[in-house]
Design an enzyme around this catalytic site. Structure first.
Site, short mmCIF file in Angstrom:
data_model
loop_
_atom_site.label_atom_id
_atom_site.label_comp_id
_atom_site.label_asym_id
_atom_site.label_seq_id
_atom_site.Cartn_x
_atom_site.Cartn_y
_atom_site.Cartn_z
N SER A 589 0.85 -1.18 0.00
CA SER A 589 0.00 0.00 0.00
C SER A 589 0.89 1.24 0.00
CB SER A 589 -0.96 -0.03 1.19
OG SER A 589 -1.94 0.96 1.08
N ASP A 679 -8.99 -5.67 -4.89
CA ASP A 679 -8.57 -4.51 -4.09
C ASP A 679 -9.34 -3.27 -4.52
OD1 ASP A 679 -7.26 -2.57 -2.66
OD2 ASP A 679 -5.25 -3.11 -3.33
N HIS A 711 -7.30 -5.75 -0.36
CA HIS A 711 -6.08 -4.96 -0.16
C HIS A 711 -5.01 -5.64 0.71
CE1 HIS A 711 -3.81 -1.30 -0.53
NE2 HIS A 711 -3.83 -1.07 0.77
#
Length: 734
Positions: A589, A679, A711
């Site tokens: 991320s 995601d 995610h």
């Protein structure tokens, strides 16, 4: 192990290489067996024989799922002295979504998922007494609502009433059935029968319904439900405002009402998971009159309403709306008798040394109050640790109950009659349960902790330390001059020496406003056992260091955080026995964003990189993510996002400058990209565009696309496959 693996990989046959990979597989397999506590409760805290019930999760690689099991410990208590006298064998409870004991301890509710003949999970609410099941209710068959929400860290609850005759829970609102305009009934009797049983709306089959985004997919509009255990009827509380999604509901005294958090829908829903800054309010429903009243202004973001044991005080956490996606919390107290609210803990903008940095926690334990109703017990981020704290709501003072050099992570599970059930861990010690008795006010630091297991697991081959890093004077953010340091956590193989220096993996966290704590982490421990040192960076912007620290990153992503990470690397190379010729970097991320930035801004530093669901192009990500406001805030600062506006041309230009893709022409580090097909936070197109950019520039690149992963990439088979691939990728390119 690293040197052995690398040498053989370069010269060995395919069969021998396969054997070496199997060594990595075995390391992961052993670590994956270690269970993690998920919940716990204390029964009969005042008695001399106390029962502690706990639930744990454990990765089952063969079944590709996380299994759950429960355990019970019986503790003999004599004053402050405690001793475990009996414990049960683990019992599998994987199909249990909820397992809650009633206030008296005489009943237990279990919500169980059972597949029907079509293989679809049905939900049953079971009520158990001490020796048998007294009720088994098919709640879906009552046809009052959709799926009951399972624990989700956001909306879901399952709460006994004080009378133990009702249950409070959250479920999805029932949706009117829809059909095509062209559907016809062949018989009038069939059509009349259909109308009599259920309303059908034609033409609404494909109407889009907003949900709450990443990891809350399918949760569109929750409703508060009360199940009467005598009549087995469900009541839906209809006085909840129509433009609000209710959750985190709790009973008022004498079952007279319900208090809950309500999140605003309008003008449209933004992703809620990991995002504590969503506009919301605390509401109270009087069950006699059905009146629903708002207890605070509704101009802030609030969560976790929690009553004191005597229900005279209600507290909740509060933060600013549309700021960073996560930050420090205020603690607000509402006097239930006078109906007046006050601030117990305000923001701590900055803290010196090891002083209290502010309240950094995602939620409170379901029970978290001392028996004197003056002290709230919870855990909170404290620099690079998670510590147990006591907040005295009268004196407004905070006392740290834990400050143990051996353990960097403490989590409270339950508080009952001044007994505190918690679990603790460190980078070399997996999670273990402990029980402590809270001393009288003013003597809290005298607390003693008793492990519930006699033998602790300690990995002697891993050593660790928390390192504090000073910000150079020319790098201090002029808006926040008090933010002068940050930290990292360094894992090292215990046999590290100047003669045999391990390769180093630099590992910045995601968020960006989250934090690494000195806890047991499977990937870091596994890499360490494979011969790598791992350095986990809490750059400026991380939680646990005061509010100014969080806000210092806004408008500076891609620069301040990148330089913080690189500064950590430089200091470590100068002061620690690690191999400066064998450096790797990884992150997910925002950590993937930083990984990509680091190989772009420092192209000659790293031999290999791994990006998990990385942000690569801030502009293209902004309006394809479920949290466009966060991207705007991180890029431009608070106040830039507007629900009505898309980004202007000059905004896209600024976003480009903050993006790793702007450095792509300089990149040459072999990079592996790991993506989740589902995601919603950082759509996989980000990673695929990065793949094409690197491949077109002849940079070695590999993509792993994990189907049905969101995610976190946290499905059991995904985590296992990713770990082995990460180790293999690093070794191959070192």
């Amino acid at each position: 192990m690293f040197r052995h693996y690398r040498r053989m990989l370069a010269t060995a046959s395919a069969a021998v290489q396969e054997k070496m990979i199997e060594e990595v597989v075995n390391i992961y397999r052993e670590l994956a067996k270690l269970p993690v506590p998920s919940s716990g409760s204390i029964l009969n805290g005042k008695g001399k024989a106390v029962t502690v019930h706990s639930q744990w999760t454990q990765r089952d690689i063969e079944r590709s799922e996380k299994v759950k099991f429960s355990r019970s410990h019986v503790v003999s208590k004599n004053g402050d002295e405690m001793e475990v006298v009996a414990s049960s064998f683990p019992q599998d409870c994987t199909n249990e979504s909820w397992n809650k004991v009633s206030p008296s301890g005489k009943l237990r509710v279990i919500m169980r998922k059972v597949p029907n003949k079509k293989g679809e999970d049905k939900q049953f609410i079971e009520i158990w007494c001490d020796n048998h099941k007294t009720k088994n209710i098919d709640v879906q068959n009552l046809d009052k609502h959709g799926k009951v929400y399972e624990p989700d860290g956001q909306f879901a609850v399952m709460e006994w009433s004080f009378s133990e005759r009702k249950l409070l829970y959250i479920a999805e609102r029932k949706v009117t059935k829809s059909a095509s305009y062209f559907d016809k009934k062949t018989k009038d009797s069939d059509e009349e029968s259909c109308k009599a049983t259920e309303e059908v709306t034609k033409g609404d089959e494909h109407v889009y319904r907003e949900d709450w985004g990443e990891q809350l997919v399918g949760k569109h509009h929750p409703v508060i439900c009360i199940l009467d255990l005598d009549s087995e009827e469900v009541e839906i509380l209809k006085s909840v405002p129509e433009d609000v999604s209710p959750g985190q509901a709790t009973w008022c005294a004498d079952d007279a009402g319900i208090v809950f958090t309500g999140w605003n829908h309008e003008p449209y829903r933004l992703g809620l998971i990991y995002c504590t800054q969503r506009r919301s309010a605390i509401y109270h429903i009087d069950l006699k009159s059905s009146a629903c009243n708002q207890l605070n202004s509704g101009e802030n973001a609030v969560r976790c309403p929690t009553f004191s044991s005597d229900h005279s005080i209600l507290v909740w956490m509060e933060t600013d709306v549309l700021g960073p996606h996560a930050s420090e919390n205020k603690l607000i107290m509402y006097d239930w008798n006078t109906k007046e609210s006050s601030v117990v803990l305000d923001y701590v903008n900055s803290s010196q040394g090891d002083d209290f940095p502010g309240l950094f926690t995602g939620s409170f334990p379901a029970r978290c109050w001392s028996s004197d109703n003056k002290r709230l017990i919870t855990h909170s981020g404290w620099r690079s640790r998670s510590e147990i704290i006591v907040i005295n709501v009268e004196t407004k003072k905070v006392i740290r109950l834990t400050n143990d050099a051996l353990f960097g992570n403490w989590i409270v599970l339950d508080v009952c009659d001044d007994l505190i059930l918690a679990h603790r861990s460190s980078p070399c010690q997996p999670h273990a349960m402990v029980l402590g008795h809270l001393p009288a006010s003013g003597k809290e630091t005298d607390i003693k902790w008793m492990p519930l297991e006699s033998e602790a697991v300690v990995f002697e081959d891993i050593k660790w330390e928390v390192i504090r890093h000073q910000v150079p004077s020319d790098a201090i953010n002029p808006k926040y001059p008090s933010v002068i340091d940050y930290e990292s956590i360094l894992y090292q193989p215990a046999n590290t020496s100047q003669e045999d220096k391990p390769p180093l993996v630099l590992f910045p966290h995601g968020g960006p406003h989250s934090m690494f704590t000195a806890e047991f982490m499977l990937y870091a421990a596994g890499l360490c056992k494979c011969g790598f040192a791992v350095q986990m960076v809490n750059f400026r912007g991380s939680l646990g260091f005061g509010q100014d620290n969080v806000y210092s990153l806004l408008g500076n992503v891609g620069s301040q955080d990148v330089k913080d990470c690189y500064r950590v690397l430089e200091e470590t190379l100068e002061t620690k026995p690690v191999n400066r010729e064998k450096l790797c970097v990884m992150g997910g991320s925002h950590g993937g964003f930083l990984t990509a930035h680091l190989i772009g801004q420092y192209p000659d530093t790293f031999k290999a990189a791994v990006c998990r669901n990385p942000v690569i192009n801030v502009g293209s990500k902004t309006y394809t993510s479920d949290i466009p406001d966060v991207t705007c805030t991180e890029t431009f600062g608070v106040g830039h996002f507007d629900y009505k506006d898309s980004a202007r041309p000059e905004d896209y230009e600024a976003m480009w400058k903050h993006s790793p893709i702007s450095h792509c022409d300089k990149m040459k580090t072999p990079t592996m990209i790991m993506l989740g097909s589902n995601d919603l936070r950082v759509p996989p197109k980000q990673g695929l565009a990065f793949y094409k950019a690197l491949k077109s520039r002849a940079v070695p690149v590999r993509v792993l696309m994990y189907a049905d992963n969101s995610h976190p990439l946290n499905k059991v088979d995904t985590e296992a496959d990713a770990f082995v691939n990460i180790v293999h990728w690093f070794v191959k390119h070192l």
